[in-house]
Design an enzyme around this catalytic site. Structure first.
Site, short mmCIF file in Angstrom:
data_model
loop_
_atom_site.label_atom_id
_atom_site.label_comp_id
_atom_site.label_asym_id
_atom_site.label_seq_id
_atom_site.Cartn_x
_atom_site.Cartn_y
_atom_site.Cartn_z
N SER A 55 0.81 -1.23 0.00
CA SER A 55 0.00 0.00 0.00
C SER A 55 0.84 1.27 0.00
O SER A 55 0.32 2.36 0.20
CB SER A 55 -0.94 0.00 1.21
N THR A 187 -39.40 27.73 -9.29
CA THR A 187 -39.64 26.41 -8.72
C THR A 187 -40.03 25.52 -9.90
O THR A 187 -40.63 26.00 -10.87
CB THR A 187 -40.79 26.41 -7.69
N HIS A 188 -39.65 24.27 -9.85
CA HIS A 188 -39.90 23.34 -10.98
C HIS A 188 -39.28 23.85 -12.27
O HIS A 188 -39.75 23.51 -13.35
CB HIS A 188 -41.40 23.10 -11.18
N SER A 309 -14.48 24.62 -28.87
CA SER A 309 -14.69 23.31 -29.46
C SER A 309 -13.64 23.08 -30.52
O SER A 309 -13.21 24.03 -31.20
CB SER A 309 -16.09 23.24 -30.08
N LYS A 315 -18.02 27.98 -30.68
CA LYS A 315 -18.43 27.49 -29.36
C LYS A 315 -17.67 28.14 -28.21
O LYS A 315 -16.50 28.46 -28.31
CB LYS A 315 -18.24 25.97 -29.27
N ASN A 317 -17.79 27.02 -24.37
CA ASN A 317 -18.40 26.00 -23.50
C ASN A 317 -18.05 26.22 -22.03
O ASN A 317 -16.91 26.54 -21.71
CB ASN A 317 -17.94 24.61 -23.93
N GLU A 322 -19.16 22.30 -15.87
CA GLU A 322 -19.58 20.91 -16.15
C GLU A 322 -18.70 19.91 -15.40
O GLU A 322 -19.19 18.92 -14.85
CB GLU A 322 -19.52 20.63 -17.65
N TYR A 349 -9.80 -4.49 14.12
CA TYR A 349 -9.18 -4.16 12.84
C TYR A 349 -9.29 -5.35 11.89
O TYR A 349 -9.05 -6.50 12.27
CB TYR A 349 -7.69 -3.79 13.03
N GLN A 354 -7.64 -1.30 5.11
CA GLN A 354 -6.58 -0.67 4.32
C GLN A 354 -7.21 0.11 3.14
O GLN A 354 -6.57 1.02 2.61
CB GLN A 354 -5.60 -1.73 3.82
N1 ARG Z 1 -1.46 -0.80 5.87
C1 ARG Z 1 -2.40 -1.10 6.87
C2 ARG Z 1 -3.67 -0.28 6.73
O1 ARG Z 1 -3.64 0.63 6.00
C3 ARG Z 1 -1.80 -0.84 8.21
C4 ARG Z 1 -2.37 -1.72 9.26
C5 ARG Z 1 -1.96 -3.12 8.97
N2 ARG Z 1 -2.26 -3.95 10.11
C6 ARG Z 1 -2.20 -5.24 10.07
N3 ARG Z 1 -2.49 -5.88 11.13
N4 ARG Z 1 -1.89 -5.88 8.97
O2 ARG Z 1 -4.68 -0.54 7.32
#
Ligand code: ARG
Length: 499
Positions: A55, A187-188, A309, A315, A317, A322, A349, A354
């Protein structure tokens, strides 16, 4: 049961690459220093499993918060005697060096780093030797990540409130510059009653003010320290949760370590505040798109917020408005994504959590782009006074005023509504508005109308009759504008971020 694939087998079959490196090669070459576990395992993780779990590409954004948490933790470890004074100084100095590397974008993640917590510990061990390995005592990535994300959200709320304030200021500036300009109130999407353009613009200021309020509420509720929770149950080392709160500037401590590591409602509150805010600016974007059409012709969007455009040379725009409207979909998606992640999780947890960071980061990053862009678009608008005024009177917009005048002249509203309905039908059949009927026709509809209704049908007087504090009368809107300015400034000033 087939054997679990060895890392090598997985490597041969795995197409996964990570940031330009062949992960398996790098992990063969390196030790598993970036991993924070492994002692009880005989084989390393499968390549696909590793790829799923990595991560660092997301949680690297939390480096500042992670290092702040680590500084607080080092101080606590010193207080309980796990680090001596000299070790604490070495540790704090190393954490500062690490922060400088991140700040200069020089911190090198390795393919063996699983997450930002592991990467920093790996770096500390490289830097400090065995001392680097002391910092993990008494904490877990479970409380670490909850701490980091709370700190990050706290700053994000402050930043967003200030950005909302800047958008409110753009709206109040336009409201002030166009005081007394008439506009149709709908309204509407049918013309209802004339209003002041400023009244319409200020309506958004109050919607946005509640968005700022929701972000402040979310910030206040998440402002509680979780460190000391460890994995889920607290720690045996005598670490003091209140000390962490002091070090990190949290106003209080969570009451329960299990709640602390399991809960993400703080992030959900930030996301729901973001989603509602995104929906509000989407509505504003939609009105700008609509008002900039030839059909409405109420505004011209400034060049800097318009696009051309590639094929149609004529154009102009309103792409930015948007895009602002379009981005709301993704912020709503971010909220739904995290709600869905959390909904089935048993205490405490679970690794599913994650997935909490990407939607939060995405929603905040999106609003960081959206809010200044829509503020600039609003500031760039040129309004067409004549078209707005012309539209404010058409469509029998003063029929309610006529009915209320009948009430003032003693007619029950139920009857007045009927009478004015007939008057409107008559005018429509003659192809005129209410002011195109002659006095005899009005008196024929109801005797009390023989006294004439001339000033009643003047849109400016109609606007100024609505003079209670929340109404569209010029006097009321001037007062409202002062309150709106104060609200906007308070939000701009709400940014308490220190870094
Ligand atoms: N990268 C993990 C998260 O974002 C950190 C916690 C991981 N804990 C674990 N027990 N594997 O949640």
């Amino acid at each position: 049961m087939p054997d679990a694939p060895t890392p090598k087998a997985a490597r041969l079959s795995s197409p996964h690459r990570h940031r330009g490196h062949d992960v398996s090669e790098a992990r063969d070459a390196a030790t598993d220093a970036g991993r924070l576990w492994g002692g009880r395992f005989t084989a390393g993780p499968d390549e696909a499993a590793w790829q799923l779990g990595v991560s660092t590409h997301v949680d690297r954004q939390l480096w500042r918060q992670d290092l702040d948490g680590s500084r607080a933790h080092a101080r606590e470890l010193h207080r309980i005697g796990v680090l001596d004074a000299e070790e604490l100084q070495h540790m704090l100095a190393a954490l500062d060096r690490c922060a400088r590397q991140f700040a200069h974008d020089e911190f090198a993640f390795l393919p063996t780093d699983e997450d930002v917590h592991g990467a920093i510990e790996r770096w500390l061990v490289d830097e400090l030797g065995p001392l680097g390995g002391k910092l993990r005592a008494g904490r877990s990535r479970n409380d670490q990540i909850a701490n980091d994300l709370r700190l990050w959200c706290r700053d994000a709320c402050d930043e967003l409130v200030a950005l909302v304030g800047a958008l409110q200021q753009a709206l109040t500036d336009q409201a002030e510059a166009h005081l007394d300009w008439l506009a149709p109130g709908y309204t509407h999407l049918q013309r209802g009653q004339p209003v002041l353009l400023s009244h319409h613009l200020l309506a958004y200021v109050w919607m946005l003010d509640r968005d700022a309020g929701r972000l402040r509420d979310a910030r206040d509720r998440l402002d509680a320290s979780v460190l000391g929770s460890g994995a889920l149950a607290g720690t045996t080392l005598g670490l003091d949760p209140a000390a962490y709160a002091d070090h990190l500037g949290f106003s209080r401590v969570t009451e329960n370590s299990m709640d602390a590591v399991a809960s993400r409602d703080f992030a959900l509150e930030v996301l729901s505040a973001c989603a509602i805010l995104a929906v509000h600016v989407s509505r504003l974007g939609e009105e700008i798109v609509l008002w900039a059409t030839a059909e409405f012709g109420f505004v011209r969007v400034g060049d800097a917020f318009s696009t051309g455009s590639s094929i149609m040379p004529q154009k102009r725009n309103p792409d930015i408005a948007e895009l602002v409207r379009g981005k709301a979909g993704r912020v709503i998606g971010d909220l739904v994504s995290l709600l869905t992640t959390v909904k089935g999780l048993p205490m405490t947890y679970d690794r599913d959590l994650q997935e909490d960071k990407e939607p939060v980061f995405d929603a905040v990053a999106t609003l960081r782009l959206v809010l200044p862009a829509i503020a600039g678009t609003v500031a760039s608008l040129t309004f067409d006074r004549d078209r707005l005024a012309a539209a404010s009177v058409g469509g029998f917009a003063l029929a309610t005023d006529l009915a209320e005048e009948l009430v003032r002249r003693g007619v029950p509203f139920r009857e007045a509504h009927e009478v004015v309905g007939e008057v409107v039908r008559l005018a429509e059949s003659k192809g005129v508005d209410l002011d195109g009927l002659d006095p005899g026709e009005l008196a024929a509809a109801h005797p009390v109308l023989d006294r004439g209704v001339a000033d009643l049908l003047d849109p400016r007087q109609a606007v100024d009759r609505r003079d209670s504090s929340l109404g569209t009368a010029s006097s009321a809107v001037r007062d409202q504008l002062r309150r709106a300015r104060a609200a906007a400034s308070a939000n701009v000033a709400a940014d308490r971020r220190t870094s």
